[in-house]
Design a protein around this motif. Structure first.
Motif, PDB file in Angstrom:
ATOM      1  N   ALA A   1      19.296  17.233  46.517  1.00  0.00           N
ATOM      2  CA  ALA A   1      19.164  17.115  47.926  1.00  0.00           C
ATOM      3  C   ALA A   1      20.518  17.242  48.758  1.00  0.00           C
ATOM      4  CB  ALA A   1      18.821  15.457  48.124  1.00  0.00           C
ATOM      5  N   ALA A   2      20.395  17.704  49.772  1.00  0.00           N
ATOM      6  CA  ALA A   2      21.455  17.899  50.594  1.00  0.00           C
ATOM      7  C   ALA A   2      21.251  17.194  52.094  1.00  0.00           C
ATOM      8  CB  ALA A   2      21.662  19.379  50.724  1.00  0.00           C
ATOM      9  N   VAL A   3      22.589  16.690  52.582  1.00  0.00           N
ATOM     10  CA  VAL A   3      22.210  15.873  53.874  1.00  0.00           C
ATOM     11  C   VAL A   3      23.215  16.750  54.802  1.00  0.00           C
ATOM     12  CG1 VAL A   3      22.839  13.900  55.266  1.00  0.00           C
ATOM     13  CG2 VAL A   3      22.413  13.828  52.510  1.00  0.00           C
ATOM     14  N   SER A   4      22.688  17.030  55.875  1.00  0.00           N
ATOM     15  CA  SER A   4      23.213  17.740  57.028  1.00  0.00           C
ATOM     16  C   SER A   4      23.217  17.252  58.327  1.00  0.00           C
ATOM     17  CB  SER A   4      22.656  19.472  57.052  1.00  0.00           C
ATOM     18  OG  SER A   4      21.407  19.080  57.390  1.00  0.00           O
ATOM     19  N   GLY A   5      24.054  17.719  59.228  1.00  0.00           N
ATOM     20  CA  GLY A   5      24.157  17.387  60.641  1.00  0.00           C
ATOM     21  C   GLY A   5      25.346  17.018  61.092  1.00  0.00           C
ATOM     22  N   PRO A   6      25.716  16.886  62.443  1.00  0.00           N
ATOM     23  CA  PRO A   6      27.099  16.703  63.097  1.00  0.00           C
ATOM     24  C   PRO A   6      27.775  15.554  62.376  1.00  0.00           C
ATOM     25  CG  PRO A   6      25.507  16.299  64.623  1.00  0.00           C
ATOM     26  CD  PRO A   6      24.650  16.794  63.468  1.00  0.00           C
ATOM     27  N   GLN A   7      29.001  15.553  62.091  1.00  0.00           N
ATOM     28  CA  GLN A   7      29.772  14.509  61.705  1.00  0.00           C
ATOM     29  C   GLN A   7      31.002  14.034  62.484  1.00  0.00           C
ATOM     30  OE1 GLN A   7      29.496  16.609  57.518  1.00  0.00           O
ATOM     31  NE2 GLN A   7      29.449  14.465  56.730  1.00  0.00           N
ATOM     32  N   ASN A   8      31.388  12.834  62.199  1.00  0.00           N
ATOM     33  CA  ASN A   8      32.474  12.613  62.715  1.00  0.00           C
ATOM     34  C   ASN A   8      33.685  12.678  61.960  1.00  0.00           C
ATOM     35  OD1 ASN A   8      32.530  10.408  60.811  1.00  0.00           O
ATOM     36  ND2 ASN A   8      32.042   8.801  62.322  1.00  0.00           N
ATOM     37  N   PRO A   9      34.785  12.551  62.222  1.00  0.00           N
ATOM     38  CA  PRO A   9      36.240  12.674  60.951  1.00  0.00           C
ATOM     39  C   PRO A   9      35.880  11.921  59.756  1.00  0.00           C
ATOM     40  CG  PRO A   9      37.099  12.871  63.359  1.00  0.00           C
ATOM     41  CD  PRO A   9      35.600  12.264  63.376  1.00  0.00           C
ATOM     42  N   ASP A  10      35.198  10.797  59.782  1.00  0.00           N
ATOM     43  CA  ASP A  10      35.149   9.991  58.681  1.00  0.00           C
ATOM     44  C   ASP A  10      34.069  10.631  57.648  1.00  0.00           C
ATOM     45  OD1 ASP A  10      37.132   8.471  59.308  1.00  0.00           O
ATOM     46  OD2 ASP A  10      35.906   7.283  60.803  1.00  0.00           O
ATOM     47  N   GLY A  11      33.464  11.725  58.343  1.00  0.00           N
ATOM     48  CA  GLY A  11      32.205  12.045  57.503  1.00  0.00           C
ATOM     49  C   GLY A  11      30.905  11.359  57.803  1.00  0.00           C
ATOM     50  N   HIS A  12      30.520  10.738  58.774  1.00  0.00           N
ATOM     51  CA  HIS A  12      29.470   9.718  59.012  1.00  0.00           C
ATOM     52  C   HIS A  12      28.701  10.816  60.068  1.00  0.00           C
ATOM     53  CE1 HIS A  12      31.324   6.701  57.083  1.00  0.00           C
ATOM     54  NE2 HIS A  12      31.921   6.205  57.921  1.00  0.00           N
ATOM     55  N   TYR A  13      27.503  10.613  59.935  1.00  0.00           N
ATOM     56  CA  TYR A  13      26.402  11.472  60.650  1.00  0.00           C
ATOM     57  C   TYR A  13      26.084  10.863  62.163  1.00  0.00           C
ATOM     58  CZ  TYR A  13      25.757  13.931  56.422  1.00  0.00           C
ATOM     59  OH  TYR A  13      26.258  14.615  55.398  1.00  0.00           O
ATOM     60  N   LEU A  14      26.562  11.824  62.976  1.00  0.00           N
ATOM     61  CA  LEU A  14      26.301  11.418  64.430  1.00  0.00           C
ATOM     62  C   LEU A  14      25.007  11.405  65.126  1.00  0.00           C
ATOM     63  CD1 LEU A  14      29.314  13.346  65.881  1.00  0.00           C
ATOM     64  CD2 LEU A  14      29.395  10.809  65.213  1.00  0.00           C
ATOM     65  N   GLY A  15      24.356  10.194  65.329  1.00  0.00           N
ATOM     66  CA  GLY A  15      23.156  10.166  65.915  1.00  0.00           C
ATOM     67  C   GLY A  15      21.876  10.272  65.012  1.00  0.00           C
ATOM     68  N   GLN A  16      22.105  11.497  63.960  1.00  0.00           N
ATOM     69  CA  GLN A  16      21.091  11.425  62.865  1.00  0.00           C
ATOM     70  C   GLN A  16      21.514  12.346  61.781  1.00  0.00           C
ATOM     71  OE1 GLN A  16      17.922  13.563  65.462  1.00  0.00           O
ATOM     72  NE2 GLN A  16      18.843  15.531  64.594  1.00  0.00           N
ATOM     73  N   ALA A  17      20.876  12.330  60.564  1.00  0.00           N
ATOM     74  CA  ALA A  17      20.894  12.969  59.567  1.00  0.00           C
ATOM     75  C   ALA A  17      19.787  13.653  59.029  1.00  0.00           C
ATOM     76  CB  ALA A  17      21.674  12.294  58.323  1.00  0.00           C
ATOM     77  N   THR A  18      19.828  14.916  58.400  1.00  0.00           N
ATOM     78  CA  THR A  18      18.732  15.596  58.034  1.00  0.00           C
ATOM     79  C   THR A  18      18.715  15.460  56.343  1.00  0.00           C
ATOM     80  OG1 THR A  18      18.359  16.870  60.062  1.00  0.00           O
ATOM     81  CG2 THR A  18      17.442  17.475  57.958  1.00  0.00           C
TER      82      THR A  18
END
Length: 509
Positions: free
Chosen positions: A138-155
């Motif tokens: 499995a792979a998680v993708s989406g825009p991230q902040n500098p801490d690696g958390h996903y902004l608004g949503q993750a796919t």
């Protein structure tokens, strides 16, 4: 291979299938996918069924084929299936073929023009027991902040593979809510920490170990800054900066806040198109490519522009000719003046420049026909260069200009021999031939002939060293073409002796 729609079906459906294994494909009105198609099979005798009928959703009498790929690397090529079917084909659109499948992958497609998306593959395994479970990731993708958390949503995208009996199903579980069938990437937008578990099962019932992915979705910060987008044009260029055959445009976009969502480009005023890879432009001419980017917050960048010109690679030089015009006398001389017109053509990149050189002078840009009014013999050299830098061979036009009052008087020519002579008036070691000529209209040439040889241009005193008796002739021609009477003489050259020598000046008569 493209199959004409008038091609007859390869086989009619038999009363009973001959093989234990039956694989069925169906098609309808779509030109983008088969309605149904198998994904797995086992090796051995197999009945292939292809139905494209009203019963399978074809209400337009559209033709489709079921064609097995026999050339693309990575697939089995040992089965020849090429079935054309349509509802009114005489078999009501249902056809079969008997084949023997071997372990591996087969690729199939519709060969009707305009149906390129109707393509797929299926896996064939040995008819033996499969005890190895699938592999699943499995792979998680989406825009991230500098801490690696996903902004608004993750796919979350899950991928499974099985080399033996093949993957039968994939399942996922989000935050311990129970496993569900996985059919498409899972979008998670709830703010907080999440865990996705996933597993796969093959056709022999083997279940993979359960995998797990943890991640955090955080609030997307307010973003009012549009992305930054740039473009670079690359390719082989000529001296004028034009791109030879192809120009490649690479667009790059960045966004430090919500991240880039889309990048688009527009070529020569066409429609806006999603940018996915560098754009190759190979149509000759001037081009303008606009580009823009949109971030996850919906901010759109200002449009950028890249302007460039593509020319065809050209290795053929121009064709260049010259024509001399004016009033001519009976000898072909031009009276008072001559006009030289130079013409150049180039079927490739086009003529860039034309030059000429008058009487051995400097090369000069040719912009209009050249008028030459100076009496005498002249030569005009000419050449052309195309936009790709190819230079033509140098051509030459020669002509003579004479005054309008006419000239029928030949020039006056003089010739003489100099050197040291002995008491018998023989030249010792060498003799030097000298010549000169005068004419009111100008001298075109002075020539000499030695010992019955050809007439040779005289440009400087000629030293003769061969021992023996010689004959020499001299003549001159003026610019009107009048030739002076020939002068001639006979002389002898001997080698050095101890006798007294004296300087000599022996004229020709």
């Amino acid at each position: 291979m493209l199959v004409p729609q008038s091609m007859p079906a390869l086989a009619s459906v038999p009363a009973e299938p001959a093989a234990d294994q039956v694989l069925t494909w169906t098609a309808g009105n779509s030109t983008e996918a088969y309605t149904t198609a198998p994904a797995q099979a086992v090796a051995g005798p197999t009945t292939i069924v292809f139905e494209n009928s009203e019963a399978t959703g074809n209400t337009t009498d559209m033709s489709h084929t079921l064609t097995f790929d026999r050339s693309t690397p990575g697939y089995n090529h040992d089965v020849d299936v090429n079935i054309l079917a349509y509802p009114d084909d005489g078999s009501n659109g249902r056809h079969t073929a008997e084949v023997t499948l071997t372990p591996g992958k087969y690729r199939y497609f519709c060969a009707i023009p305009g149906h390129p998306l109707m393509v797929g593959e299926f896996t064939v395994t040995d008819d033996g027991d499969d005890t190895t479970p699938p592999t699943v990731t499995a792979a998680v993708s989406g825009p991230q902040n500098p801490d690696g958390h996903y902004l608004g949503q993750a796919t979350v995208t899950v991928t499974a593979a099985d080399a033996q009996s093949g993957v039968a199903s994939v399942e996922y579980e989000l935050d311990d809510t129970g496993f569900k069938p996985y059919t498409a990437p899972v979008v998670v937008s709830a703010i907080g920490d999440h865990t996705v578990q996933y597993r796969a099962t093959d056709h022999d019932g083997n279940v993979s170990p359960t995998g797990s992915k943890g991640f955090r979705v955080v609030e997307r910060p307010e973003d009012t800054t549009p992305p930054t987008v740039t473009a670079a044009v690359t390719g082989e260029q000529d001296a004028d900066g034009n791109y030879l055959d192809t120009a490649r445009v690479t667009v790059t976009a960045t966004d430090a806040e919500s991240g880039v969502k889309t990048v688009e480009y527009q070529l020569d005023g066409g429609t806006w198109t999603p940018y996915q890879a560098p754009v190759d432009v190979n149509t000759p001419g001037m081009h303008m490519l606009h580009y823009r980017a949109t971030d996850q917050a919906g901010n759109v960048s200002p449009e950028g522009m890249a302007h460039f010109t593509v020319v065809e690679q050209d290795s053929v030089p121009p064709v260049v000719t010259a024509a001399v015009s004016g009033t001519q006398d009976a000898n072909g001389n031009y009276v008072d003046k001559a006009t030289v017109a130079v013409t150049a053509t180039d079927a490739g990149s086009g003529v860039a420049s034309v030059e000429y050189q008058l009487d051995g002078g400097a090369w000069t840009a040719y912009t209009a026909p050249i008028e030459v009014a100076t009496n005498g013999a002249h030569s005009v050299a000419y050449r052309a260069t195309d936009a790709a830098g190819n230079v033509s061979a140098v051509g030459t036009a020669t002509f003579t200009v004479v005054p309008s009052d006419g000239d029928s008087t030949p020039p006056t020519v003089s010739g003489w021999l100099t050197g040291n002579q002995n008491a018998r008036w023989e030249f010792v070691d060498r003799a030097t031939l000298n010549a000169t000529a005068t004419d009111a209209g100008g001298i075109r040439s002075i020539e000499y002939a030695l010992d019955g040889g050809p007439w040779t241009p005289y440009t400087a005193p000629v030293v003769i060293t061969a021992a023996g008796t010689h004959t020499v002739k001299v003549r001159a021609t003026d610019n009107a073409g009048n030739i002076a009477p020939e002068l001639s003489g006979t002389f002898t050259i001997v080698k050095t002796t101890a006798k007294q020598l004296r300087p000599a000046h022996q004229p020709l008569h």
